[in-house]
Design a protein around this motif. Structure first.
Motif, short mmCIF file in Angstrom:
data_model
loop_
_atom_site.label_atom_id
_atom_site.label_comp_id
_atom_site.label_asym_id
_atom_site.label_seq_id
_atom_site.Cartn_x
_atom_site.Cartn_y
_atom_site.Cartn_z
N ALA A 123 26.55 55.20 66.03
CA ALA A 123 26.41 54.02 65.19
C ALA A 123 26.33 54.40 63.72
O ALA A 123 26.94 53.76 62.85
N ARG A 124 25.58 55.46 63.40
CA ARG A 124 25.43 55.89 62.01
C ARG A 124 26.76 56.40 61.46
O ARG A 124 27.13 56.09 60.31
N ALA A 125 27.49 57.18 62.25
CA ALA A 125 28.76 57.72 61.78
C ALA A 125 29.77 56.61 61.54
O ALA A 125 30.52 56.62 60.55
N SER A 126 29.81 55.64 62.45
CA SER A 126 30.71 54.50 62.28
C SER A 126 30.35 53.69 61.04
O SER A 126 31.24 53.29 60.26
N ALA A 127 29.07 53.47 60.82
CA ALA A 127 28.63 52.71 59.66
C ALA A 127 28.96 53.43 58.36
O ALA A 127 29.30 52.79 57.36
N ARG A 128 28.89 54.75 58.38
CA ARG A 128 29.20 55.51 57.15
C ARG A 128 30.65 55.31 56.74
O ARG A 128 30.96 55.14 55.56
N ALA A 129 31.54 55.32 57.72
CA ALA A 129 32.96 55.08 57.41
C ALA A 129 33.17 53.67 56.89
O ALA A 129 33.89 53.45 55.91
N ARG A 130 32.53 52.70 57.52
CA ARG A 130 32.65 51.31 57.09
C ARG A 130 32.06 51.10 55.69
O ARG A 130 32.60 50.35 54.88
N ASP A 131 30.97 51.81 55.41
CA ASP A 131 30.31 51.66 54.12
C ASP A 131 31.19 52.13 52.97
O ASP A 131 31.10 51.59 51.86
N VAL A 132 32.01 53.16 53.21
CA VAL A 132 32.89 53.64 52.15
C VAL A 132 33.87 52.55 51.75
O VAL A 132 34.09 52.29 50.56
N LEU A 133 34.45 51.88 52.74
CA LEU A 133 35.40 50.81 52.44
C LEU A 133 34.70 49.62 51.77
O LEU A 133 35.25 49.00 50.85
N GLU A 134 33.49 49.32 52.20
CA GLU A 134 32.75 48.23 51.56
C GLU A 134 32.38 48.58 50.12
O GLU A 134 32.38 47.72 49.25
N LYS A 135 32.08 49.84 49.88
CA LYS A 135 31.77 50.28 48.51
C LYS A 135 33.00 50.11 47.62
O LYS A 135 32.88 49.63 46.48
N ALA A 136 34.16 50.47 48.15
CA ALA A 136 35.40 50.28 47.39
C ALA A 136 35.66 48.80 47.14
O ALA A 136 36.08 48.41 46.05
N ALA A 137 35.40 47.97 48.15
CA ALA A 137 35.60 46.53 48.00
C ALA A 137 34.64 45.95 46.96
O ALA A 137 35.02 45.10 46.15
N ALA A 138 33.40 46.40 46.98
CA ALA A 138 32.41 45.90 46.02
C ALA A 138 32.81 46.24 44.59
O ALA A 138 32.69 45.42 43.68
N GLY A 139 33.32 47.45 44.39
CA GLY A 139 33.76 47.84 43.05
C GLY A 139 34.94 47.01 42.58
O GLY A 139 35.03 46.64 41.40
N LEU A 140 35.82 46.70 43.50
CA LEU A 140 37.01 45.94 43.15
C LEU A 140 36.68 44.50 42.77
O LEU A 140 37.39 43.88 41.97
N SER A 141 35.62 43.95 43.31
CA SER A 141 35.28 42.55 43.05
C SER A 141 34.14 42.38 42.06
O SER A 141 33.69 41.26 41.82
N ALA A 142 33.68 43.46 41.48
CA ALA A 142 32.50 43.40 40.61
C ALA A 142 32.73 42.54 39.37
O ALA A 142 31.76 42.02 38.79
N HIS A 143 33.99 42.37 38.95
CA HIS A 143 34.27 41.60 37.73
C HIS A 143 34.21 40.09 37.96
O HIS A 143 34.24 39.32 37.01
#
Length: 205
Positions: A123-143
């Motif tokens: 579960a932790r390993a899966s979440a880490r991969a998902r978190d990277v994509l969510e981090k990228a998404a958050a940066g893209l929508s920060a404006h």
């Protein structure tokens, strides 16, 4: 095959390597523990020193896969900086690259029917991969103002699904699965259309 893994004390690794070959040949559910033992050059009884059943073996392979996958996604995100869009697109390309380079792991992760919550480690390993994509998404929508901003978890999940679809339809080499365009181009154009539709990137970007 000689009992190399057993005599060198690497029975666990030998079984995983054998299972990866069987997964690619027969699918995650298409082989038995006895076949994995035979491919590794050990007796079936030796398998139970490390794995209680085939699903335990598949879970270990999936865990390895998610750890590799998360590392690749994180590397893709970091190398895409300082552009948030470049980082986001890079994580999508990393998905395609992972599926090509680690087909056995990919199949154990996404085609075995195992829940990512089977073990805390998985579960932790899966979440880490998902978190990277969510981090990228958050940066893209920060404006975008918070009240108008789409949830990063939502549109990162959409991109994950799009990446998975491109892999399954056009990047796995299945009969009839060839596209008239490279999978990377299909994914990049799809991501662009999707993000423009959400207003996350301008039309002329």
């Amino acid at each position: 095959m000689a009992k190399r893994g057993y005599h060198h004390g690497n029975l666990r690794a030998a079984l995983i390597d054998a299972a990866l070959g069987l997964i690619e040949e027969k699918s995650p559910q298409g082989f038995t523990l006895s076949e994995a033992a035979k491919a590794a050059g050990v007796t079936p009884a030796a398998v139970y020193r490390h794995f209680q059943g085939r699903d335990d073996l598949l879970a270990e392979i999936a865990l390895q896969g998610y750890e590799i996958f998360a590392d690749l996604m994180d590397y893709a995100y970091e190398t895409g900086q300082p552009s948030d869009l470049a980082s986001f697109e890079a994580t999508g390309r990393a998905y395609l690259a992972f599926a090509r380079r680690y087909p056995g792991h990919y199949m154990a992760m996404f085609e075995s029917g195992l829940s990512v919550n089977r073990t805390p480690e998985l579960a932790r390993a899966s979440a880490r991969a998902r978190d990277v994509l969510e981090k990228a998404a958050a940066g893209l929508s920060a404006h975008i103002p918070p009240e108008k901003r789409p949830p990063a978890a939502m549109f990162s999940a959409h991109i994950w699904a799009m990446s998975h679809g491109v892999v399954e339809l056009f990047a796995r080499g299945a009969p009839g699965g060839q596209a008239p365009f490279p999978p990377e181009d299909l994914l990049e154009s799809g991501i662009g259309i999707y993000l423009r539709g959400l207003g996350l990137i301008p039309p002329d970007s």
